[in-house]
Scaffold this motif. Sequence first.
Motif, PDB file in Angstrom:
ATOM      1  N   ALA A  17       0.807  -1.213   0.000  1.00 45.17           N
ATOM      2  CA  ALA A  17       0.000   0.000   0.000  1.00 45.17           C
ATOM      3  C   ALA A  17       0.842   1.265   0.000  1.00 45.17           C
ATOM      4  O   ALA A  17       0.360   2.332  -0.335  1.00 45.17           O
ATOM      5  CB  ALA A  17      -0.933   0.004   1.207  1.00 45.17           C
ATOM      6  N   THR A  18       2.134   1.160   0.440  1.00 46.12           N
ATOM      7  CA  THR A  18       2.975   2.335   0.472  1.00 46.12           C
ATOM      8  C   THR A  18       3.603   2.625  -0.879  1.00 46.12           C
ATOM      9  O   THR A  18       4.327   3.596  -1.021  1.00 46.12           O
ATOM     10  CB  THR A  18       4.100   2.169   1.521  1.00 46.12           C
ATOM     11  N   LYS A  19       3.377   1.794  -1.865  1.00 49.01           N
ATOM     12  CA  LYS A  19       3.877   2.070  -3.204  1.00 49.01           C
ATOM     13  C   LYS A  19       3.238   3.346  -3.733  1.00 49.01           C
ATOM     14  O   LYS A  19       2.121   3.688  -3.389  1.00 49.01           O
ATOM     15  CB  LYS A  19       3.556   0.896  -4.149  1.00 49.01           C
ATOM     16  N   LEU A  20       3.982   4.045  -4.566  1.00 50.83           N
ATOM     17  CA  LEU A  20       3.484   5.314  -5.075  1.00 50.83           C
ATOM     18  C   LEU A  20       2.423   5.100  -6.142  1.00 50.83           C
ATOM     19  O   LEU A  20       2.448   4.126  -6.884  1.00 50.83           O
ATOM     20  CB  LEU A  20       4.659   6.127  -5.620  1.00 50.83           C
ATOM     21  N   ASP A  21       1.490   6.042  -6.198  1.00 53.69           N
ATOM     22  CA  ASP A  21       0.365   5.966  -7.119  1.00 53.69           C
ATOM     23  C   ASP A  21       0.768   6.609  -8.450  1.00 53.69           C
ATOM     24  O   ASP A  21       0.978   7.826  -8.511  1.00 53.69           O
ATOM     25  CB  ASP A  21      -0.822   6.702  -6.503  1.00 53.69           C
ATOM     26  N   PRO A  22       0.869   5.839  -9.537  1.00 52.30           N
ATOM     27  CA  PRO A  22       1.293   6.402 -10.827  1.00 52.30           C
ATOM     28  C   PRO A  22       0.277   7.349 -11.444  1.00 52.30           C
ATOM     29  O   PRO A  22       0.585   8.062 -12.398  1.00 52.30           O
ATOM     30  CB  PRO A  22       1.489   5.158 -11.705  1.00 52.30           C
ATOM     31  N   THR A  23      -0.940   7.383 -10.889  1.00 50.15           N
ATOM     32  CA  THR A  23      -1.976   8.270 -11.439  1.00 50.15           C
ATOM     33  C   THR A  23      -2.117   9.567 -10.640  1.00 50.15           C
ATOM     34  O   THR A  23      -2.989  10.388 -10.935  1.00 50.15           O
ATOM     35  CB  THR A  23      -3.340   7.549 -11.460  1.00 50.15           C
ATOM     36  N   LEU A  24      -1.270   9.755  -9.633  1.00 50.05           N
ATOM     37  CA  LEU A  24      -1.413  10.921  -8.768  1.00 50.05           C
ATOM     38  C   LEU A  24      -1.272  12.221  -9.551  1.00 50.05           C
ATOM     39  O   LEU A  24      -2.018  13.178  -9.329  1.00 50.05           O
ATOM     40  CB  LEU A  24      -0.378  10.877  -7.633  1.00 50.05           C
ATOM     41  N   ALA A  25      -0.320  12.272 -10.479  1.00 50.89           N
ATOM     42  CA  ALA A  25      -0.106  13.493 -11.257  1.00 50.89           C
ATOM     43  C   ALA A  25      -1.319  13.837 -12.112  1.00 50.89           C
ATOM     44  O   ALA A  25      -1.624  15.016 -12.319  1.00 50.89           O
ATOM     45  CB  ALA A  25       1.131  13.347 -12.143  1.00 50.89           C
ATOM     46  N   LEU A  70       9.560   6.923   0.334  1.00 53.87           N
ATOM     47  CA  LEU A  70       8.481   7.004  -0.650  1.00 53.87           C
ATOM     48  C   LEU A  70       7.224   7.601  -0.035  1.00 53.87           C
ATOM     49  O   LEU A  70       6.619   8.516  -0.605  1.00 53.87           O
ATOM     50  CB  LEU A  70       8.164   5.615  -1.212  1.00 53.87           C
ATOM     51  N   GLU A  71       6.847   7.092   1.143  1.00 49.31           N
ATOM     52  CA  GLU A  71       5.605   7.552   1.750  1.00 49.31           C
ATOM     53  C   GLU A  71       5.688   9.008   2.196  1.00 49.31           C
ATOM     54  O   GLU A  71       4.675   9.713   2.245  1.00 49.31           O
ATOM     55  CB  GLU A  71       5.204   6.653   2.935  1.00 49.31           C
ATOM     56  N   ASP A  72       6.924   9.482   2.536  1.00 50.36           N
ATOM     57  CA  ASP A  72       7.087  10.880   2.923  1.00 50.36           C
ATOM     58  C   ASP A  72       6.793  11.808   1.746  1.00 50.36           C
ATOM     59  O   ASP A  72       6.086  12.815   1.891  1.00 50.36           O
ATOM     60  CB  ASP A  72       8.513  11.140   3.421  1.00 50.36           C
ATOM     61  N   ILE A  73       7.377  11.477   0.603  1.00 46.32           N
ATOM     62  CA  ILE A  73       7.174  12.300  -0.594  1.00 46.32           C
ATOM     63  C   ILE A  73       5.694  12.316  -0.969  1.00 46.32           C
ATOM     64  O   ILE A  73       5.106  13.373  -1.240  1.00 46.32           O
ATOM     65  CB  ILE A  73       8.018  11.762  -1.767  1.00 46.32           C
ATOM     66  N   ARG A  74       5.089  11.136  -0.979  1.00 49.14           N
ATOM     67  CA  ARG A  74       3.670  11.052  -1.332  1.00 49.14           C
ATOM     68  C   ARG A  74       2.818  11.858  -0.357  1.00 49.14           C
ATOM     69  O   ARG A  74       1.902  12.588  -0.763  1.00 49.14           O
ATOM     70  CB  ARG A  74       3.214   9.595  -1.327  1.00 49.14           C
ATOM     71  N   GLU A 120       0.404  14.971  -1.391  1.00 46.72           N
ATOM     72  CA  GLU A 120      -1.033  14.911  -1.134  1.00 46.72           C
ATOM     73  C   GLU A 120      -1.488  15.976  -0.143  1.00 46.72           C
ATOM     74  O   GLU A 120      -2.617  16.468  -0.211  1.00 46.72           O
ATOM     75  CB  GLU A 120      -1.406  13.515  -0.619  1.00 46.72           C
ATOM     76  N   LYS A 121      -0.613  16.358   0.770  1.00 40.79           N
ATOM     77  CA  LYS A 121      -0.968  17.365   1.768  1.00 40.79           C
ATOM     78  C   LYS A 121      -0.928  18.779   1.195  1.00 40.79           C
ATOM     79  O   LYS A 121      -1.837  19.583   1.402  1.00 40.79           O
ATOM     80  CB  LYS A 121      -0.027  17.266   2.973  1.00 40.79           C
ATOM     81  N   TRP A 122       0.152  19.090   0.464  1.00 41.75           N
ATOM     82  CA  TRP A 122       0.372  20.463   0.035  1.00 41.75           C
ATOM     83  C   TRP A 122       0.001  20.723  -1.423  1.00 41.75           C
ATOM     84  O   TRP A 122      -0.158  21.882  -1.813  1.00 41.75           O
ATOM     85  CB  TRP A 122       1.825  20.853   0.278  1.00 41.75           C
ATOM     86  N   ARG A 176      13.163   9.879  -9.732  1.00 42.88           N
ATOM     87  CA  ARG A 176      12.540   8.576  -9.931  1.00 42.88           C
ATOM     88  C   ARG A 176      11.265   8.431  -9.093  1.00 42.88           C
ATOM     89  O   ARG A 176      10.253   7.890  -9.555  1.00 42.88           O
ATOM     90  CB  ARG A 176      13.542   7.461  -9.578  1.00 42.88           C
ATOM     91  N   LEU A 177      11.298   8.936  -7.854  1.00 38.61           N
ATOM     92  CA  LEU A 177      10.112   8.865  -7.001  1.00 38.61           C
ATOM     93  C   LEU A 177       8.956   9.650  -7.611  1.00 38.61           C
ATOM     94  O   LEU A 177       7.809   9.184  -7.621  1.00 38.61           O
ATOM     95  CB  LEU A 177      10.440   9.406  -5.605  1.00 38.61           C
TER      96      LEU A 177
END
Length: 410
Positions: A91-99, A218-222, A226-228, A121-122
Amino acid sequence: GGEQFDLAILDMQMPGMDGLMLAEEIRKLPSGAKMPLVLLSSMRIRPDDPKFTWASFACYMTKPIKPAHLHEVLVSVISGAQAVEKKTPAATKLDPTLAARLPLRVLVCDDNVINQKVALRLFQQMGYRADVASNGKEALAALDRQSYDLIFMDLMMPEMGGLEATSIIRERQKQRDKFPNYKASIVVIAMTASAMQGDREKCLAVGMEDYISKPVRLEDIRAMVEKWGPVATAGMQEERTTAVETPNTKNQTPEKLQNSSSNASIAPNGHGAAGNGSANGNPNSLTEEIAPPVDMDRLNDFTDGDPEQLRELVTLYLSQTSEQIQKLEAAVAANSVQEVRRLAHSCAGASATCGMRRLVPMLRELEAQGANNKLTTAPGLCKEASQEFNRIRVFLEGKLAEQTELAGKG
């Protein structure tokens, strides 16, 4: 008399008496001499740190802590079994659709090529094409060319650091007629490995919104995106509909520097997550010392399991670090304290990013001695760091050879 307990869970950060002081008092009690102690901390603790080893903690856990993980660790401690490091769930994998869902223009400002490559890369794993700058001056030049929504800003860089660059950004936001790309909704997030207590106030003073400690996860960047991200995009929409907006009004938000990610704590004893040398996830048992020299899970996460990208990152790390270790040895021999500090800082940053478990604390200590203008044990530390890097090289070259062999069989 007094009530008897089978186990104690201590928080490291408490007013009046911290977890370490409490452990010292517990060990003085007849019933506490052999009681299993579990230490909870918002910073990562190196199991061989002499400040902690004397207390014989059964386990260290880094907050925030999931109930299921705490249950597993407590069962292991009580039963006498070794706590097993929990793998990061999918679940901590990054979401490729976030952008696609949250379009943002992102700038990463960091002077280390390894950190740049990993950060890019992240963001790619989330669908973003981030730009990079190697210091504050380059970040300002990038902003002069185009506008950005999110800026991830390292604090310690040559020519111009992140604090100075952010201060200039905030001033230019007040002069939109002269600096049209400096819109009011630019969000600046600090990234640093030093994580000293005073950094929080300094970041706040120059107008940064938030803070994450290196090595970034990874989860920090995400979490930061998502927060800002919505704050930045909301600011863009408001600019389109408002004739005049006072720049930087959002900097009054009470959410500033909340450190929403688990790796973003500024430790009150002056050491941040990266400075404790555990470049991997939570170091939950004292068996960390026998762990491999490299956290391969971390490297595989950064490269998304792509063998070619892994080979590229490993090759770049080995080449860059080999050169830096040689220069570090020369700087120590010449007693060049500032050069020792600069090289150790850069080398430790890349090593922490890539998950070099035991090399990082050696480099952090060299950096600290350089900062204090006292290279008291630097020659010995430098020798140890060189030996550890050789172990890392052998380990990584072995992994790459295995990868090549598997590819050949495939």
